[in-house]
Design a protein around this motif. Structure first.
Motif, PDB file in Angstrom:
ATOM      1  N   GLY A 272      -5.062  -6.409  -8.981  1.00 30.21           N
ATOM      2  CA  GLY A 272      -4.897  -5.009  -9.698  1.00 30.21           C
ATOM      3  C   GLY A 272      -4.755  -4.058  -8.662  1.00 30.21           C
ATOM      4  N   GLN A 273      -4.807  -2.886  -8.936  1.00 30.76           N
ATOM      5  CA  GLN A 273      -4.664  -1.696  -8.122  1.00 30.76           C
ATOM      6  C   GLN A 273      -6.167  -1.367  -7.775  1.00 30.76           C
ATOM      7  OE1 GLN A 273      -3.150   2.439  -8.954  1.00 30.76           O
ATOM      8  NE2 GLN A 273      -1.404   1.681  -8.089  1.00 30.76           N
ATOM      9  N   GLU A 274      -6.038  -1.048  -6.332  1.00 29.54           N
ATOM     10  CA  GLU A 274      -7.346  -0.449  -5.748  1.00 29.54           C
ATOM     11  C   GLU A 274      -7.076   1.174  -5.351  1.00 29.54           C
ATOM     12  OE1 GLU A 274     -10.238  -2.034  -5.630  1.00 29.54           O
ATOM     13  OE2 GLU A 274      -9.553  -4.238  -5.569  1.00 29.54           O
ATOM     14  N   ARG A 275      -7.885   2.097  -5.564  1.00 32.59           N
ATOM     15  CA  ARG A 275      -7.575   3.261  -5.058  1.00 32.59           C
ATOM     16  C   ARG A 275      -8.906   3.802  -4.025  1.00 32.59           C
ATOM     17  NH1 ARG A 275      -7.452   8.702  -7.559  1.00 32.59           N
ATOM     18  NH2 ARG A 275      -5.095   9.698  -7.070  1.00 32.59           N
ATOM     19  N   ILE A 276      -8.425   4.046  -2.797  1.00 36.38           N
ATOM     20  CA  ILE A 276      -9.549   4.332  -1.745  1.00 36.38           C
ATOM     21  C   ILE A 276      -9.260   5.637  -1.261  1.00 36.38           C
ATOM     22  CG2 ILE A 276     -10.667   3.384   0.339  1.00 36.38           C
ATOM     23  CD1 ILE A 276      -9.791   0.750  -0.664  1.00 36.38           C
ATOM     24  N   LEU A 277     -10.517   6.370  -1.019  1.00 40.29           N
ATOM     25  CA  LEU A 277     -10.317   7.606  -0.414  1.00 40.29           C
ATOM     26  C   LEU A 277     -10.289   7.358   1.071  1.00 40.29           C
ATOM     27  CD1 LEU A 277      -9.991  10.845  -0.745  1.00 40.29           C
ATOM     28  CD2 LEU A 277     -12.678  10.857  -0.863  1.00 40.29           C
ATOM     29  N   MET A 278      -9.321   7.539   1.639  1.00 44.37           N
ATOM     30  CA  MET A 278      -9.200   7.253   2.926  1.00 44.37           C
ATOM     31  C   MET A 278      -7.765   7.871   3.523  1.00 44.37           C
ATOM     32  SD  MET A 278      -8.934   2.971   3.430  1.00 44.37           S
ATOM     33  CE  MET A 278      -9.089   3.196   5.207  1.00 44.37           C
ATOM     34  N   ARG A 279      -7.712   7.791   5.139  1.00 40.76           N
ATOM     35  CA  ARG A 279      -6.410   8.088   5.401  1.00 40.76           C
ATOM     36  C   ARG A 279      -5.316   6.953   5.555  1.00 40.76           C
ATOM     37  NH1 ARG A 279      -6.791   8.682  10.821  1.00 40.76           N
ATOM     38  NH2 ARG A 279      -4.939   9.992  11.214  1.00 40.76           N
ATOM     39  N   PHE A 280      -4.257   7.156   5.095  1.00 44.22           N
ATOM     40  CA  PHE A 280      -3.360   6.193   5.257  1.00 44.22           C
ATOM     41  C   PHE A 280      -3.214   5.396   6.595  1.00 44.22           C
ATOM     42  CE2 PHE A 280       1.226   4.317   5.116  1.00 44.22           C
ATOM     43  CZ  PHE A 280       1.036   3.561   3.856  1.00 44.22           C
TER      44      PHE A 280
ATOM     45  N   MET B 244       0.867  -1.233  -0.031  1.00 42.97           N
ATOM     46  CA  MET B 244      -0.030   0.090   0.138  1.00 42.97           C
ATOM     47  C   MET B 244       0.802   1.433  -0.216  1.00 42.97           C
ATOM     48  SD  MET B 244      -3.272  -0.684   2.612  1.00 42.97           S
ATOM     49  CE  MET B 244      -2.056  -0.431   4.057  1.00 42.97           C
ATOM     50  N   THR B 245       0.305   2.201  -0.820  1.00 44.03           N
ATOM     51  CA  THR B 245       0.963   3.433  -0.467  1.00 44.03           C
ATOM     52  C   THR B 245       0.059   4.619  -0.646  1.00 44.03           C
ATOM     53  OG1 THR B 245       2.677   4.871  -1.779  1.00 44.03           O
ATOM     54  CG2 THR B 245       1.199   3.631  -3.163  1.00 44.03           C
ATOM     55  N   VAL B 246       0.460   5.790  -0.210  1.00 41.92           N
ATOM     56  CA  VAL B 246      -0.324   7.024  -0.278  1.00 41.92           C
ATOM     57  C   VAL B 246      -0.290   7.775  -1.546  1.00 41.92           C
ATOM     58  CG1 VAL B 246       1.111   8.143   1.217  1.00 41.92           C
ATOM     59  CG2 VAL B 246      -1.386   8.981   1.371  1.00 41.92           C
ATOM     60  N   ASN B 247      -1.152   8.404  -1.998  1.00 45.69           N
ATOM     61  CA  ASN B 247      -0.903   9.432  -3.181  1.00 45.69           C
ATOM     62  C   ASN B 247      -1.998  10.303  -3.245  1.00 45.69           C
ATOM     63  OD1 ASN B 247      -0.880  10.582  -5.530  1.00 45.69           O
ATOM     64  ND2 ASN B 247      -0.839   8.756  -6.782  1.00 45.69           N
ATOM     65  N   ASP B 248      -1.792  11.548  -2.530  1.00 45.87           N
ATOM     66  CA  ASP B 248      -2.538  12.796  -2.347  1.00 45.87           C
ATOM     67  C   ASP B 248      -3.643  12.195  -1.312  1.00 45.87           C
ATOM     68  OD1 ASP B 248      -2.811  15.348  -3.239  1.00 45.87           O
ATOM     69  OD2 ASP B 248      -3.918  14.772  -4.825  1.00 45.87           O
ATOM     70  N   HIS B 249      -5.035  12.297  -1.196  1.00 48.49           N
ATOM     71  CA  HIS B 249      -5.604  11.983  -0.412  1.00 48.49           C
ATOM     72  C   HIS B 249      -6.027  10.290  -0.574  1.00 48.49           C
ATOM     73  CE1 HIS B 249      -5.969  15.881   1.128  1.00 48.49           C
ATOM     74  NE2 HIS B 249      -6.183  16.423  -0.040  1.00 48.49           N
ATOM     75  N   TYR B 250      -5.437   9.787  -1.326  1.00 47.66           N
ATOM     76  CA  TYR B 250      -5.986   8.290  -1.517  1.00 47.66           C
ATOM     77  C   TYR B 250      -5.048   7.230  -1.093  1.00 47.66           C
ATOM     78  CZ  TYR B 250      -9.725  10.038  -4.859  1.00 47.66           C
ATOM     79  OH  TYR B 250     -10.748  10.801  -5.376  1.00 47.66           O
ATOM     80  N   VAL B 251      -5.306   6.332  -0.982  1.00 49.28           N
ATOM     81  CA  VAL B 251      -4.672   5.121  -0.512  1.00 49.28           C
ATOM     82  C   VAL B 251      -4.777   4.103  -1.703  1.00 49.28           C
ATOM     83  CG1 VAL B 251      -4.102   3.127   0.925  1.00 49.28           C
ATOM     84  CG2 VAL B 251      -4.741   5.126   1.998  1.00 49.28           C
ATOM     85  N   GLU B 252      -3.588   3.706  -2.154  1.00 48.41           N
ATOM     86  CA  GLU B 252      -3.325   2.928  -3.342  1.00 48.41           C
ATOM     87  C   GLU B 252      -2.782   1.621  -3.028  1.00 48.41           C
ATOM     88  OE1 GLU B 252      -2.428   6.225  -7.068  1.00 48.41           O
ATOM     89  OE2 GLU B 252      -0.825   4.779  -6.194  1.00 48.41           O
ATOM     90  N   ILE B 253      -3.776   0.377  -2.961  1.00 47.67           N
ATOM     91  CA  ILE B 253      -3.562  -0.800  -2.608  1.00 47.67           C
ATOM     92  C   ILE B 253      -3.333  -1.841  -3.835  1.00 47.67           C
ATOM     93  CG2 ILE B 253      -4.227  -2.883  -1.263  1.00 47.67           C
ATOM     94  CD1 ILE B 253      -6.250  -1.108  -0.040  1.00 47.67           C
ATOM     95  N   GLU B 254      -2.043  -2.202  -3.906  1.00 46.96           N
ATOM     96  CA  GLU B 254      -1.609  -3.117  -5.087  1.00 46.96           C
ATOM     97  C   GLU B 254      -1.998  -4.734  -4.530  1.00 46.96           C
ATOM     98  OE1 GLU B 254      -0.968  -3.487  -8.842  1.00 46.96           O
ATOM     99  OE2 GLU B 254      -0.400  -1.615  -7.709  1.00 46.96           O
ATOM    100  N   THR B 255      -2.929  -5.192  -5.389  1.00 42.12           N
ATOM    101  CA  THR B 255      -3.171  -6.658  -5.129  1.00 42.12           C
ATOM    102  C   THR B 255      -2.842  -7.657  -6.424  1.00 42.12           C
ATOM    103  OG1 THR B 255      -5.440  -6.774  -5.812  1.00 42.12           O
ATOM    104  CG2 THR B 255      -4.976  -5.791  -3.649  1.00 42.12           C
ATOM    105  N   ASP B 256      -3.119  -8.757  -6.188  1.00 40.83           N
ATOM    106  CA  ASP B 256      -2.786  -9.652  -7.469  1.00 40.83           C
ATOM    107  C   ASP B 256      -4.117  -9.559  -8.437  1.00 40.83           C
ATOM    108  OD1 ASP B 256      -0.523 -11.057  -6.583  1.00 40.83           O
ATOM    109  OD2 ASP B 256      -1.636 -12.235  -5.087  1.00 40.83           O
TER     110      ASP B 256
END
Length: 262
Positions: A190-198, A176-188
């Motif tokens: 694909g990538q998920e992008r969720i609006l939440m605090r890291f 997982m990594t934080v990008n702006d106000h989103y958390v990007e979660i890399e999974t098998d």
């Protein structure tokens, strides 16, 4: 504002696509697939010699795969709440819609094929592209969402984060990594992008399910394949090909976890 949002989505999709291309499976598939198709000669490509067929299939596979991955990344960013299979179907239809004229331009207008009479109709290309793209989504979904071989339900309570993403097992999470106000979660899947605090995303992953390597990066320890040092810098190598930075603050924790030598 709309322009900045569009640029952010395109930039995020491009970044996600490039990261997926680093996956070892992708590299092997991109090298092996054109050779296999050049030898088999489907869709009347057997009329060409091996090297011409190899160039033809290499161009088709690389263009189609890169566009398909980019298209799926855009879909995931625009519709983060959509189900995995629904997103796969939508992405497949949109992908086929713009791939069809592009393939005609590359194959016929640019003279990639020797005989235009052998080129399939636009409808055939559209249906084939839609089916092939969605078939990949189906395989990924059922492969990574399948139950254990025994068919028994998992006894461990899944981390809360799974209520927000398509993945259903912890071993599917890579990082997982934080990008702006989103958390990007890399999974098998694909990538998920969720609006939440890291910090909330890390908390929802659960205690002991991974480790912070940086204030903006979290990794699944089981997805770490190695460590690389570059001067005073340290990186953890992930199974998707990505290199996650390890800051000085977290080096001792990473070393204590047995993921690197301090």
């Amino acid at each position: 504002m709309a322009k900045n949002t569009a640029l952010a989505i395109l930039s995020g999709a491009l970044s996600a696509t490039l990261q997926r291309m680093k996956h070892p499976t992708f590299r092997v598939a991109m090298l092996v697939s054109p050779v296999i198709l050049a030898v088999i000669g489907p869709f009347r490509s057997d009329i060409y010699d091996f090297w011409h067929a190899l160039i033809l299939w290499t161009a088709i596979i690389w263009i189609a795969t890169a566009l398909g991955m980019f298209n799926r990344s855009v879909t995931d960013l625009l519709l983060p709440k959509i189900g995995f299979l629904q997103g796969g179907l939508l992405s497949s239809v949109v992908f086929a819609a713009y791939l069809t004229p592009l393939m005609r331009w590359v194959a016929i207008d640019q003279g990639l094929i020797l005989s235009t009479e052998l080129y399939p109709s636009d409808l055939q290309v559209f249906l084939t592209a839609t089916f092939a793209s969605f078939a990949v989504a189906l395989v990924r979904f059922y492969l990574f969402h399948s139950k254990d071989a025994s068919g028994a339900a998992p006894t461990q309570v899944a981390p809360a984060i799974f209520d927000r993403i398509a993945a259903s097992r912890f071993d599917q999470i890579i990082r997982m990594t934080v990008n702006d106000h989103y958390v990007e979660i890399e999974t098998d899947l694909g990538q998920e992008r969720i609006l939440m605090r890291f910090a909330d995303a890390v908390r929802e992953m659960g205690e002991g399910n991974g480790i912070l390597t940086h204030r903006s990066h979290w990794v699944n320890s089981e997805a770490v394949t190695g460590c690389r040092k570059e001067g005073t810098k340290m990186f953890l190598l992930m199974r998707d090909g990505y290199e996650v930075p390890v800051s000085k603050t977290y080096r001792s924790r990473v070393a204590d976890a047995g993921l690197a030598e301090d």
